[in-house]
Design a protein around this motif. Structure first.
Motif, short mmCIF file in Angstrom:
data_model
loop_
_atom_site.label_atom_id
_atom_site.label_comp_id
_atom_site.label_asym_id
_atom_site.label_seq_id
_atom_site.Cartn_x
_atom_site.Cartn_y
_atom_site.Cartn_z
N SER A 20 -8.99 -4.02 4.33
CA SER A 20 -10.30 -4.01 4.99
C SER A 20 -10.21 -4.36 6.46
CB SER A 20 -11.25 -4.98 4.27
OG SER A 20 -10.74 -6.31 4.34
N SER A 21 -9.12 -5.00 6.89
CA SER A 21 -8.99 -5.38 8.30
C SER A 21 -8.16 -4.38 9.10
CB SER A 21 -8.38 -6.78 8.42
OG SER A 21 -7.04 -6.77 7.96
N CYS A 22 -7.80 -3.24 8.51
CA CYS A 22 -7.00 -2.26 9.23
C CYS A 22 -7.75 -1.81 10.48
CB CYS A 22 -6.70 -1.05 8.34
SG CYS A 22 -5.55 0.12 9.10
N PRO A 23 -7.11 -1.88 11.64
CA PRO A 23 -7.78 -1.45 12.87
C PRO A 23 -8.24 0.01 12.77
CG PRO A 23 -5.79 -2.67 13.38
CD PRO A 23 -5.78 -2.42 11.90
N LYS A 24 -9.49 0.25 13.15
CA LYS A 24 -10.07 1.58 13.02
C LYS A 24 -9.24 2.66 13.71
CE LYS A 24 -14.91 0.15 12.43
NZ LYS A 24 -14.59 -0.63 11.34
N ALA A 63 2.12 -1.83 15.85
CA ALA A 63 3.17 -1.36 14.95
C ALA A 63 3.08 -2.07 13.61
CB ALA A 63 4.54 -1.57 15.58
N GLY A 64 2.87 -3.37 13.64
CA GLY A 64 2.75 -4.14 12.40
C GLY A 64 1.53 -3.75 11.60
N SER A 65 0.42 -3.53 12.29
CA SER A 65 -0.81 -3.13 11.60
C SER A 65 -0.66 -1.75 10.98
CB SER A 65 -1.99 -3.14 12.58
OG SER A 65 -2.25 -4.46 13.00
N PHE A 66 0.05 -0.85 11.65
CA PHE A 66 0.31 0.46 11.07
C PHE A 66 1.09 0.31 9.76
CE2 PHE A 66 3.12 4.01 10.29
CZ PHE A 66 2.22 5.06 10.24
N CYS A 67 2.11 -0.53 9.77
CA CYS A 67 2.95 -0.71 8.58
C CYS A 67 2.24 -1.40 7.43
CB CYS A 67 4.21 -1.50 8.94
SG CYS A 67 5.33 -0.60 10.01
N THR A 68 1.42 -2.38 7.74
CA THR A 68 0.78 -3.16 6.69
C THR A 68 -0.58 -2.62 6.27
OG1 THR A 68 -0.29 -4.66 8.26
CG2 THR A 68 1.91 -5.28 7.46
N GLY A 69 -1.19 -1.78 7.11
CA GLY A 69 -2.52 -1.28 6.82
C GLY A 69 -3.57 -2.35 7.00
N ALA A 70 -3.24 -3.37 7.76
CA ALA A 70 -4.17 -4.49 7.99
C ALA A 70 -3.88 -5.07 9.38
CB ALA A 70 -3.98 -5.57 6.94
N ALA A 71 -4.86 -5.74 9.94
CA ALA A 71 -4.65 -6.40 11.22
C ALA A 71 -3.57 -7.46 11.07
CB ALA A 71 -5.95 -7.04 11.70
N CYS A 72 -2.70 -7.56 12.06
CA CYS A 72 -1.67 -8.59 12.01
C CYS A 72 -1.27 -8.99 13.43
CB CYS A 72 -0.46 -8.16 11.20
SG CYS A 72 0.65 -7.02 12.01
N GLN A 73 -0.73 -10.16 13.55
CA GLN A 73 -0.19 -10.67 14.81
C GLN A 73 1.27 -10.27 14.85
OE1 GLN A 73 0.34 -11.18 17.71
NE2 GLN A 73 -0.71 -13.07 18.18
N GLY A 74 1.57 -9.27 15.65
CA GLY A 74 2.91 -8.69 15.65
C GLY A 74 4.02 -9.66 15.97
N THR A 75 3.79 -10.59 16.87
CA THR A 75 4.86 -11.52 17.22
C THR A 75 5.15 -12.50 16.08
OG1 THR A 75 3.27 -12.95 18.34
CG2 THR A 75 4.47 -11.37 19.70
N GLU A 76 4.25 -12.61 15.13
CA GLU A 76 4.47 -13.45 13.95
C GLU A 76 4.97 -12.61 12.77
OE1 GLU A 76 4.22 -16.84 13.74
OE2 GLU A 76 3.92 -16.72 15.91
N ALA A 77 4.55 -11.35 12.72
CA ALA A 77 4.86 -10.51 11.56
C ALA A 77 6.29 -9.98 11.55
CB ALA A 77 3.89 -9.33 11.51
N TRP A 78 6.83 -9.64 12.72
CA TRP A 78 8.15 -9.03 12.77
C TRP A 78 9.23 -10.10 12.77
CZ3 TRP A 78 8.47 -4.15 11.67
CH2 TRP A 78 7.39 -3.32 11.96
N VAL A 79 10.07 -10.06 11.74
CA VAL A 79 11.22 -10.96 11.65
C VAL A 79 12.43 -10.14 11.23
CG1 VAL A 79 9.89 -13.05 11.14
CG2 VAL A 79 10.68 -11.61 9.28
#
Length: 95
Positions: A20-24, A63-79
């Protein structure tokens, strides 16, 4: 790293369902990729990107939001496999 682009490469695995939080702005791009059998193979909740699919982004969050299908903080999501966060810790090691 030099280009400051984040590229999702063929063979990458992404979530196959938008949250539901995927960026439009990413929904239509995700739909184009996920609904084309030449670009992705869906297996339940994940999809593998196929052939020459390489999708560039200008931010780790997009990039992270594209992969997860949801809003995300990329600097926290990519490890990486060792749990080091990107880009901060990876870039510091490269210098």
């Amino acid at each position: 790293m030099e280009s400051h682009r984040y590229v999702i490469l063929k063979g990458s695995t992404i979530k196959s369902v938008d949250g539901s939080s995927c960026p439009k702005g990413l929904i239509s791009l995700r739909n184009d990729i996920l609904q084309d059998a030449k670009k992705s193979y869906i297996n339940g909740e994940v999809a593998e990107l196929l052939q020459d699919v390489e999708i560039p982004f200008t931010s780790p969050s997009s990039a992270g939001s594209f992969c997860t299908g949801a809003a995300c903080q990329g600097t926290e999501a990519w490890v990486d496999k060792d749990g080091k966060k990107y880009p901060t810790e990876w870039w510091q090691e490269e210098k």
